[in-house]
Design an enzyme around this catalytic site. Structure first.
Site, PDB file in Angstrom:
ATOM      1  N   SER A   1     -12.228  26.082 -39.029  1.00  0.00           N
ATOM      2  CA  SER A   1     -13.384  25.224 -39.282  1.00  0.00           C
ATOM      3  C   SER A   1     -12.926  23.770 -39.233  1.00  0.00           C
ATOM      4  CB  SER A   1     -13.943  25.558 -40.671  1.00  0.00           C
ATOM      5  OG  SER A   1     -14.982  24.668 -40.992  1.00  0.00           O
ATOM      6  N   HIS A  59     -14.441  20.998 -40.428  1.00  0.00           N
ATOM      7  CA  HIS A  59     -14.732  20.059 -41.514  1.00  0.00           C
ATOM      8  C   HIS A  59     -13.766  20.141 -42.687  1.00  0.00           C
ATOM      9  CE1 HIS A  59     -17.117  22.580 -44.486  1.00  0.00           C
ATOM     10  NE2 HIS A  59     -17.236  23.366 -43.426  1.00  0.00           N
ATOM     11  N   ASN A  93      -9.683  30.382 -50.256  1.00  0.00           N
ATOM     12  CA  ASN A  93     -10.416  29.137 -50.520  1.00  0.00           C
ATOM     13  C   ASN A  93     -10.665  28.958 -52.019  1.00  0.00           C
ATOM     14  OD1 ASN A  93     -12.119  31.459 -49.768  1.00  0.00           O
ATOM     15  ND2 ASN A  93     -13.773  30.193 -50.531  1.00  0.00           N
ATOM     16  N   GLN A 127      -8.566  27.763 -44.528  1.00  0.00           N
ATOM     17  CA  GLN A 127      -7.777  26.974 -45.480  1.00  0.00           C
ATOM     18  C   GLN A 127      -6.284  27.014 -45.152  1.00  0.00           C
ATOM     19  OE1 GLN A 127      -9.423  25.151 -47.667  1.00  0.00           O
ATOM     20  NE2 GLN A 127     -11.413  26.162 -47.731  1.00  0.00           N
ATOM     21  N   THR A 169     -18.024  30.284 -40.030  1.00  0.00           N
ATOM     22  CA  THR A 169     -18.999  31.337 -40.334  1.00  0.00           C
ATOM     23  C   THR A 169     -19.394  32.060 -39.047  1.00  0.00           C
ATOM     24  OG1 THR A 169     -19.801  30.167 -42.279  1.00  0.00           O
ATOM     25  CG2 THR A 169     -21.292  31.799 -41.317  1.00  0.00           C
ATOM     26  N   CYS A 218     -19.526  27.491 -51.128  1.00  0.00           N
ATOM     27  CA  CYS A 218     -20.498  28.253 -50.342  1.00  0.00           C
ATOM     28  C   CYS A 218     -21.245  29.275 -51.197  1.00  0.00           C
ATOM     29  CB  CYS A 218     -19.815  29.021 -49.223  1.00  0.00           C
ATOM     30  SG  CYS A 218     -18.738  28.014 -48.231  1.00  0.00           S
ATOM     31  N   THR A 239     -24.771  24.767 -24.578  1.00  0.00           N
ATOM     32  CA  THR A 239     -24.113  23.527 -24.147  1.00  0.00           C
ATOM     33  C   THR A 239     -23.114  23.102 -25.208  1.00  0.00           C
ATOM     34  OG1 THR A 239     -26.150  22.920 -23.014  1.00  0.00           O
ATOM     35  CG2 THR A 239     -24.539  21.155 -23.373  1.00  0.00           C
TER      36      THR A 239
HETATM   37  N1  PMP Z   1     -13.902  30.784 -44.593  1.00  0.00           N
HETATM   38  C1  PMP Z   1     -13.347  30.054 -45.577  1.00  0.00           C
HETATM   39  C2  PMP Z   1     -12.082  30.540 -46.216  1.00  0.00           C
HETATM   40  C3  PMP Z   1     -13.951  28.867 -45.997  1.00  0.00           C
HETATM   41  O1  PMP Z   1     -13.397  28.149 -46.996  1.00  0.00           O
HETATM   42  C4  PMP Z   1     -15.147  28.449 -45.366  1.00  0.00           C
HETATM   43  C5  PMP Z   1     -15.858  27.176 -45.800  1.00  0.00           C
HETATM   44  N2  PMP Z   1     -16.223  27.186 -47.166  1.00  0.00           N
HETATM   45  C6  PMP Z   1     -15.669  29.234 -44.331  1.00  0.00           C
HETATM   46  C7  PMP Z   1     -15.020  30.397 -43.969  1.00  0.00           C
HETATM   47  C8  PMP Z   1     -16.922  28.843 -43.597  1.00  0.00           C
HETATM   48  O2  PMP Z   1     -16.656  27.780 -42.698  1.00  0.00           O
HETATM   49  P1  PMP Z   1     -17.831  26.938 -42.041  1.00  0.00           P
HETATM   50  O3  PMP Z   1     -18.290  25.992 -43.111  1.00  0.00           O
HETATM   51  O4  PMP Z   1     -17.174  26.216 -40.883  1.00  0.00           O
HETATM   52  O5  PMP Z   1     -18.871  27.870 -41.579  1.00  0.00           O
END
Ligand code: PMP
Length: 375
Positions: free
Chosen positions: A196, A198, A146, A176, A70, A318, A234
């Protein structure tokens, strides 16, 4: 529990947890301190950067750590246009963190052009050629959706855009797509690429922006000048260490052919009972299957499955609270159809037996919901 919502987030790999723990308990020093253990902490960051660059197919000086995709996407839209001039091109399939940034530019008077999607969920190439012109300064096209798993031909789009507007900066949201397609970042040809942590077995709140060598990006977050002056604050040493450990582990352990086998099994199973995969099998990521189950609302199915220990997705996590689905409607699905689409997303550690067991329960539960609804 059988977890099949890995496009929303993934379980952190044990190796990534160990790497983060070491960075917190042993190597906890400020990487910007000039004494020995501070220098060691800085060296650990650079080692992690080299590991990540090697795994994703980039140079280490092209990787700038951020708090996640993001932030990376916001950075591109705030700072990725020289003198804030020219028009901006995105697709109708962008994640909210790109789409909302583009809408903000539009509200400030920028000419933002939204390229429609084909029924297969990819960018309409002809419309793309018409949208980009000599005044286009920024293009942002998602690599892998996504929502649907549709894979955009980023390399081809970069070539097309640069031919029309040589000064254009081409960004792709690679959240993705990173390591889940066979495309090393450098081979895509884009100038900027967001990632990203995670979604790849590392913690939330970590990511990077790939900035191709020679591309001049202004910083978005200013302060102490960390990350070569490009991203102050940091550095998150535990999560950077975890990110590198996770990507290394993912690249060694994830077998795309095995994941594709599981997806193909699911795909065939759903087709056999009359469900409609939203994207043809060979046009989408091995990791994401979006399927329309006629007359079965995804939310009801998701809740019923959750009670039976199966976790699936519906649309983007999201934007889960928003009504409708912008991306599915851009592909031509009606609101009623979009409401009946589930998203199943796999990961490196997803087991075939789990998916086989889950698919039987998904079908049985969906049929029960449908008969209650229709009957
Ligand atoms: N772009 C895509 C295609 C995503 O799937 C996501 C996460 N849902 C994001 C951006 C946002 O990533 P983050 O959770 O690291 O802010």
């Amino acid at each position: 529990m059988i977890y099949l919502d890995n496009a929303a987030t993934t379980k952190v790999f044990d190796r990534a947890i160990s790497a983060a723990e070491k960075a917190m308990s042993v190597d906890f020093y400020n990487p910007n301190s000039t004494y020995g253990c501070g220098v060691d902490a800085k060296n650990n960051i650079e080692q992690a950067r080299r590991t990540i660059a090697t795994v994703v197919g980039a140079q280490s000086d092209e990787i700038v750590f951020t708090s996640g995709a993001t932030e990376s996407n916001n950075w591109v839209f705030e700072c990725g246009r020289k003198n804030q001039k020219g028009n901006v091109v995105i697709s109708a399939g962008e994640h909210a963190s790109v789409y909302e940034c583009a809408m903000r530019l539009k509200s400030r008077g920028t000419d933002v052009r939204i390229v429609p999607l084909t029924r297969e969920g990819t960018v309409d190439i002809n419309a793309f050629k018409h949208a980009v012109d000599g005044d286009t300064t920024l293009v942002s096209i998602i690599h892998v959706s996504n929502e649907t798993g549709a894979i955009n031909p980023v390399r081809e789009l970069v070539t097309t855009a640069k031919k029309i507007s040589p000064r254009v900066l081409f960004h792709s949201d690679g959240v993705q797509g990173l390591l889940k397609t066979d495309m090393p970042v450098s081979s895509l040809g884009c100038d900027l690429y967001s990632a990203s942590a995670h979604k790849l077995g590392a913690p939330k709140g970590m990511g990077f922006l790939y900035i191709k060598r020679g591309v001049n990006m202004q910083p978005f977050i200013r302060g102490g000048g960390q990350e070569n002056g490009l991203r102050s604050g940091t550095q998150n040493t535990p999560y950077i260490a975890a990110f590198a450990a996770a990507l290394e582990h993912f690249s060694q352990s994830a077998n795309k052919a095995d994941v594709m086998k599981i997806k193909t099994y699911l795909y065939d199973r759903f087709v056999a009972v009359g469900y409609d995969p939203v994207i043809p099998l060979d046009m989408s990521s091995a990791y994401i299957l979006c399927v329309h189950i006629p007359d079965v609302k995804a939310e009801i199915l998701q809740n019923a499955l959750y009670d039976k220990g199966i976790v699936i997705g519906k649309g983007a996590a999201c934007s889960g609270s928003k009504r409708g689905n912008r991306v599915l409607s851009a592909m031509g699905l009606s609101d009623a159809q979009a409401e009946c689409c589930i998203r199943i997303s796999l990961f490196a550690d997803t087991k075939y037996e789990d998916v086989a067991a889950a698919s039987a329960v998904i079908i049985e539960t969906a049929e029960k919901i449908r008969s209650n609804h229709v009957g």
